[in-house]
Design a protein around this motif. Structure first.
Motif, short mmCIF file in Angstrom:
data_model
loop_
_atom_site.label_atom_id
_atom_site.label_comp_id
_atom_site.label_asym_id
_atom_site.label_seq_id
_atom_site.Cartn_x
_atom_site.Cartn_y
_atom_site.Cartn_z
N UNK A 110 -5.90 -7.00 8.84
CA UNK A 110 -5.29 -5.83 9.49
C UNK A 110 -5.28 -4.66 8.52
N UNK A 111 -5.28 -3.46 9.06
CA UNK A 111 -5.28 -2.27 8.20
C UNK A 111 -3.88 -2.05 7.63
N UNK A 112 -3.82 -1.92 6.32
CA UNK A 112 -2.54 -1.77 5.65
C UNK A 112 -2.15 -0.31 5.51
N UNK A 113 -0.85 -0.06 5.45
CA UNK A 113 -0.34 1.29 5.26
C UNK A 113 -0.35 1.64 3.77
N UNK A 171 -0.22 0.33 -1.96
CA UNK A 171 0.27 0.68 -3.30
C UNK A 171 1.03 -0.48 -3.92
N UNK A 172 1.89 -1.13 -3.12
CA UNK A 172 2.65 -2.28 -3.63
C UNK A 172 1.71 -3.43 -3.98
N UNK A 173 0.70 -3.65 -3.14
CA UNK A 173 -0.27 -4.72 -3.42
C UNK A 173 -1.06 -4.41 -4.69
N UNK A 174 -1.38 -3.12 -4.90
CA UNK A 174 -2.12 -2.71 -6.10
C UNK A 174 -1.31 -3.02 -7.35
N UNK A 175 -0.02 -2.72 -7.32
CA UNK A 175 0.84 -3.01 -8.47
C UNK A 175 0.90 -4.52 -8.72
N UNK A 176 1.01 -5.29 -7.65
CA UNK A 176 1.10 -6.75 -7.78
C UNK A 176 -0.19 -7.33 -8.36
N UNK A 220 -3.60 8.61 0.18
CA UNK A 220 -3.47 7.41 -0.64
C UNK A 220 -4.03 7.63 -2.04
N UNK A 221 -5.20 8.26 -2.14
CA UNK A 221 -5.79 8.53 -3.45
C UNK A 221 -4.95 9.54 -4.23
N UNK A 222 -4.32 10.48 -3.51
CA UNK A 222 -3.42 11.43 -4.16
C UNK A 222 -2.21 10.70 -4.74
N UNK A 223 -1.70 9.73 -4.00
CA UNK A 223 -0.58 8.93 -4.48
C UNK A 223 -0.96 8.18 -5.75
N UNK A 224 -2.13 7.56 -5.75
CA UNK A 224 -2.61 6.86 -6.95
C UNK A 224 -2.77 7.84 -8.11
N UNK A 232 -9.96 -3.64 2.35
CA UNK A 232 -9.21 -3.60 3.59
C UNK A 232 -9.98 -2.86 4.68
N UNK A 233 -10.52 -1.69 4.33
CA UNK A 233 -11.27 -0.90 5.31
C UNK A 233 -12.53 -1.63 5.76
N UNK A 234 -13.23 -2.24 4.83
CA UNK A 234 -14.47 -2.93 5.15
C UNK A 234 -14.22 -4.15 6.04
N UNK A 235 -13.16 -4.90 5.74
CA UNK A 235 -12.84 -6.08 6.53
C UNK A 235 -12.42 -5.70 7.94
N UNK A 236 -11.62 -4.63 8.07
CA UNK A 236 -11.17 -4.19 9.38
C UNK A 236 -12.33 -3.63 10.20
#
Length: 312
Positions: free
Chosen positions: A11-14, A19-24, A200-204, A253-257
């Motif tokens: 599923x497409x993540x928010x 961001x939380x998954x990236x940190x993990x 999202x890239x701006x947040x990173x 995520x984008x590719x899988x969705x």
């Protein structure tokens, strides 16, 4: 692990979830990431420090020329040579970003994929695979760098294509594409979601700037000089690593969705692991094989009456 894999591939993540998954994931693979940091990014940081030192020297020379005194023809020629030198160093720095940094980024992406798929994270294998992509990196990086640089003179096209083609590194890593194919693949994943991708890239980027500010504060204790530049450039690649993990998760995520989880040879994993063992099966009420509770009670009463008649 399985829960994260299911989320990424199904599923497409928010933003916040990514961001939380990236940190993990970054924390989970940090031990292996240090090897990439030492074997790939340390030499790059040394090269960048030398280039920046030369640029600083040229800029210092130009600032010390007193234009009000009317420089001589010799000084004017020397200034022109210095400007050409400065421009050359700028292009060298840009070339490092286009052709060398992607090797480390792809190595990180390979380790992220290993971790998500439940494989053993192997930095050596990831670096070797990243180096195998060097021809594709050179070809695609040249096209991407030239077009984005030209587009940046108009600002808006440069920003648009910088985001639309921003995932091309991961298209090289996981789709074996290069050149225009890699750029088109990236654009297809961003199409219709440009602003979401930009956000999202701006947040990173904001997290990266925050970390780099901390690194700059740490390096201030080294005083001024070459050593400070080397340490700072090296530490900044920790931020690059985090951004690479975040971008890789976005790509996966984008590719899988878009194409289905099977594109990565995996899908939803129905497994009762340690992460899901707290989920207990709920009792089934209502119907069993199409028979309701009321019908079951009536059948029981009929069976009792039949037994009573037989006893009589």
């Amino acid at each position: 692990m399985i829960l994260l894999r299911n989320q990424i591939y199904n599923r497409e993540l928010r933003w916040i979830e990514l961001a939380a998954s990236a940190m993990h994931v970054f924390a989970a693979i940090f031990g292996s990431f240090v090897k990439v940091l030492l074997f790939v990014f340390l030499p790059i940081s040394l090269l960048e420090s030398v280039i920046l030192e030369r640029m600083t020297q040229v800029q210092g020379y130009l600032l010390h020329i007193d234009a009000t005194m009317g420089p001589s023809q010799t000084q004017m020629q020397e200034m022109l040579n210095m400007m050409v030198n400065l421009l050359t160093q700028e292009f060298l720095l840009y070339a490092v970003a286009m052709f060398l940094q992607p090797v480390g980024v792809i190595a990180i992406a390979k380790m992220v994929k290993q971790y998500i798929d439940g494989e053993k994270v192997q930095a050596g294998k990831a670096i070797a695979e990243a180096l195998n992509h060097m021809p594709a990196i050179l070809i695609t990086g040249f096209i991407y760098g030239a077009l984005v640089l030209l587009g940046s003179f108009v600002i808006v096209p440069g920003v648009y294509f910088g985001i639309a083609w921003g995932l091309y590194t991961y298209c090289i890593a996981f789709e074996e594409k290069k050149g225009w194919d890699a750029l088109r693949s990236s654009k297809a994943l961003v199409q219709g979601k440009w602003w979401r991708t930009f956000g999202y890239l701006f947040l990173l980027g904001c997290v990266s700037v925050l970390w780099n500010s901390v690194f700059e504060l740490i390096c201030s204790f080294f005083g001024e000089g070459m050593m400070k530049n080397i340490v700072y450039q090296f530490l900044c690649y920790i931020s690059v690593g985090l951004v690479a993990v975040g971008e890789c998760l976005l790509y996966l995520n984008r590719k899988a969705v878009a194409d289905g989880a099977c594109v990565f040879g995996t899908g939803f994993v129905n497994d009762c692991s340690a992460e899901t063992e707290d989920l207990q099966a709920e009792p089934v009420e209502g119907t069993v094989d199409g028979v309701t509770e009321e019908q079951t009670e009536e059948m029981g009463l009929l069976e009792e009456k039949k037994n009573e008649n037989e006893n009589k």
